[in-house]
Design an enzyme around this catalytic site. Sequence first.
Site, PDB file in Angstrom:
ATOM      1  N   ASP A   1       0.798  -1.247   0.299  1.00  0.00           N
ATOM      2  CA  ASP A   1      -0.237  -0.267  -0.068  1.00  0.00           C
ATOM      3  C   ASP A   1       0.846   0.697  -0.163  1.00  0.00           C
ATOM      4  OD1 ASP A   1      -2.181   1.785   0.335  1.00  0.00           O
ATOM      5  OD2 ASP A   1      -1.806   2.387   2.043  1.00  0.00           O
ATOM      6  N   ALA A   2       0.480   2.261  -0.886  1.00  0.00           N
ATOM      7  CA  ALA A   2       1.415   3.753  -0.233  1.00  0.00           C
ATOM      8  C   ALA A   2       1.160   4.272   0.580  1.00  0.00           C
ATOM      9  CB  ALA A   2       0.774   4.681  -2.061  1.00  0.00           C
ATOM     10  N   TYR A   3      -0.444   4.812   0.667  1.00  0.00           N
ATOM     11  CA  TYR A   3      -0.646   6.142   1.818  1.00  0.00           C
ATOM     12  C   TYR A   3      -0.684   5.342   2.755  1.00  0.00           C
ATOM     13  CZ  TYR A   3      -1.077   9.018  -2.783  1.00  0.00           C
ATOM     14  OH  TYR A   3      -0.508   9.411  -3.668  1.00  0.00           O
TER      15      TYR A   3
ATOM     16  N   ARG B   1      -6.887  12.207   7.106  1.00  0.00           N
ATOM     17  CA  ARG B   1      -6.842  10.549   6.957  1.00  0.00           C
ATOM     18  C   ARG B   1      -8.043   9.704   6.988  1.00  0.00           C
ATOM     19  NH1 ARG B   1      -5.074   7.191   3.035  1.00  0.00           N
ATOM     20  NH2 ARG B   1      -3.835   5.511   4.779  1.00  0.00           N
TER      21      ARG B   1
ATOM     22  N   SER C   1      -2.621   0.567  -4.659  1.00  0.00           N
ATOM     23  CA  SER C   1      -3.008   2.155  -4.014  1.00  0.00           C
ATOM     24  C   SER C   1      -4.589   2.687  -4.173  1.00  0.00           C
ATOM     25  CB  SER C   1      -2.064   2.527  -4.212  1.00  0.00           C
ATOM     26  OG  SER C   1      -2.332   3.963  -3.210  1.00  0.00           O
ATOM     27  N   ASN C   2      -5.427   2.837  -3.968  1.00  0.00           N
ATOM     28  CA  ASN C   2      -6.460   3.560  -3.455  1.00  0.00           C
ATOM     29  C   ASN C   2      -6.006   5.019  -4.940  1.00  0.00           C
ATOM     30  OD1 ASN C   2      -7.821   1.915  -2.941  1.00  0.00           O
ATOM     31  ND2 ASN C   2      -8.167   3.207  -0.790  1.00  0.00           N
TER      32      ASN C   2
END
Length: 228
Positions: free
Chosen positions: A9-11, A45, A122-123
């Site tokens: 995942d990224a964030y 977030r 990622s989203n």
Amino acid sequence: MPITTCIFDAYGTLFDVAAAARAAAAEPGRERFARHWPAIAEKWRLKQLQYTWLRAVMGEHIGFWQVTQDGLDWALEAEGLQDDADLRDRLLQLYWELEAYPEVPDMLAALKADGRNTAILSNGAPDMLDGAVRSAGIGDRLDDVLSVESVGIFKPARVVYDLVGQRFGCPPEEVLFVSSNGWDACAAAGYGFRTVWVNRAGEPVDRLPAAPEAQLSDLSGIPAMVRG
């Protein structure tokens, strides 16, 4: 079965989502915001994530950049800062330049040195992800950056996790999926991936049908885990 492919995942996993608010708070003239930035970062977030889930359920997909703006607008209003247009613009600008966590470059380099495939799932929208990868200087350590925009629905929809097998031609049991989001790690485990939850805050495991195989407090232990 050995792990051939490591997906991140990224964030919140590779990139510190609090970095934008923290950096803005340190700038001259933002003393008022400095009193609010931890709450802004947390609420921003939370709403960003909630809006992805709700839009997925409602079938009302929109790009992650709009979700990010909507989450920020909610957070600013919750803290009484909705009239500060300059602050809003600055926070959004900084979101394109998020810092990677300190251990990320060496961790990815170690995986590549061991011959593993590495990628982001990622989203995030492709342009946002490209900006973050460039800012962090980790593009040469990734084989690909996969975005939900190719399927038009946010995680944890199963069609998002399908993208990994489609790209790398590997079965789920050869994939290690790593996320800082407990719900994401649980969903990926239910999909069939081997999973690690990067639980930096020491939170409880989500009560969902599946659970992550392992928990780590940061990403530095991933290469050793993959080697077995």
